[in-house]
Design an enzyme around this catalytic site. Structure first.
Site, PDB file in Angstrom:
ATOM      1  N   LYS A  89     -82.774 117.448  -5.281  1.00 11.23           N
ATOM      2  CA  LYS A  89     -81.951 118.429  -4.570  1.00 11.23           C
ATOM      3  C   LYS A  89     -81.400 119.449  -5.564  1.00 11.23           C
ATOM      4  CE  LYS A  89     -77.528 115.828  -4.520  1.00 11.23           C
ATOM      5  NZ  LYS A  89     -76.643 116.777  -5.216  1.00 11.23           N
ATOM      6  N   CYS A 142     -70.914 115.633  -3.019  1.00 14.19           N
ATOM      7  CA  CYS A 142     -72.312 115.426  -2.646  1.00 14.19           C
ATOM      8  C   CYS A 142     -72.496 114.325  -1.604  1.00 14.19           C
ATOM      9  CB  CYS A 142     -73.139 115.129  -3.886  1.00 14.19           C
ATOM     10  SG  CYS A 142     -73.194 116.531  -5.033  1.00 14.19           S
ATOM     11  N   ASP A 191     -76.957 110.755  -6.549  1.00 19.40           N
ATOM     12  CA  ASP A 191     -76.488 111.288  -7.836  1.00 19.40           C
ATOM     13  C   ASP A 191     -75.920 110.254  -8.808  1.00 19.40           C
ATOM     14  OD1 ASP A 191     -77.272 113.773  -7.030  1.00 19.40           O
ATOM     15  OD2 ASP A 191     -75.268 114.557  -6.689  1.00 19.40           O
TER      16      ASP A 191
END
Length: 213
Positions: free
Chosen positions: A113, A146, A27
């Site tokens: 994702k 995450c 991310d």
């Protein structure tokens, strides 16, 4: 910061073989890391130098680079993350792009994702197994959401996990310390970008940080 329960973990040395290790970048996206992003994490800038160091070492050593990309459908009737968090990283828009600072390459692996964990309902596991990967160096944002979710699932699936502490950032100092402590005592090991990079290039053993004291 030790506790009686967590102190029962077993000390272990870790060896990262570039042939069976992947660098997993979670991310590092415009919406989380760039001015104008939907949910910018303060201080993300300090991660870029250490992450670039690990990525460069991984490339040189022949380890695959995996960019995990949070991407949500803008027309979904109910996105579970959006029940808790501001809408972010809409698929196909600028916000879901990997930041240019990390210089992603065309042959890097990209995993989309829809939830916090990079493993949940994605093809990350089967992709890693196709590459005969057994160990992961995981870095990115944010440590307590995450990154941590991904480490949990990686551990459950049998991967050995290493987290360079200077390559991850949490929503605050308390969350960073707690998450790294839990990772180190229950799910993997914590090291540094310098040590991981040198180790991947065969320049010394991996330094494992003791976070129990």
């Amino acid at each position: 910061m030790s506790d009686v329960f967590s102190s029962k973990n077993l000390a272990a040395s870790v060896t990262l073989d570039p042939a069976t290790t992947a660098i997993v970048v979670v991310d590092m996206l415009n919406d989380f890391c760039k001015p104008g992003g939907a949910m910018v994490l303060p201080g993300y800038e300090r991660l870029i130098g250490p992450q670039r160091q690990v990525i460069a070492a991984g490339r040189e050593a022949g380890a695959p680079i995996v960019f995990v990309i949070d991407a949500h459908r803008g027309n979904a009737r109910q996105d579970r993350e959006f029940l808790k968090r501001t809408p972010h990283c809409i698929e196909g828009e600028w916000g879901s792009g990997v930041i240019d600072d990390l210089e992603p390459q065309a042959d890097d692996i990209r995993i989309i994702k829809r939830r916090y964990s990079a493993f949940f309902n994605t093809d990350l596991d089967v992709t890693l197994r196709d590459f005969r990967i057994r160990s992961l160096v995981v870095m990115g944002v944010v440590t307590n959401i995450c990154v941590r979710s991904t480490i949990h699932d990686a551990f459950f699936m049998g991967y050995e996990c290493v987290v360079p502490e200077d390559c991850v950032a949490a929503t605050g100092p308390r969350e960073q310390e707690s998450s790294l402590y839990d990772i180190a005592t229950h799910f993997g090991v914590v090291s540094t970008a310098q040590s991981v990079s040198a180790h991947l290039l065969g320049k010394g053993p991996l330094d494992i940080l003791d976070l129990e004291t």
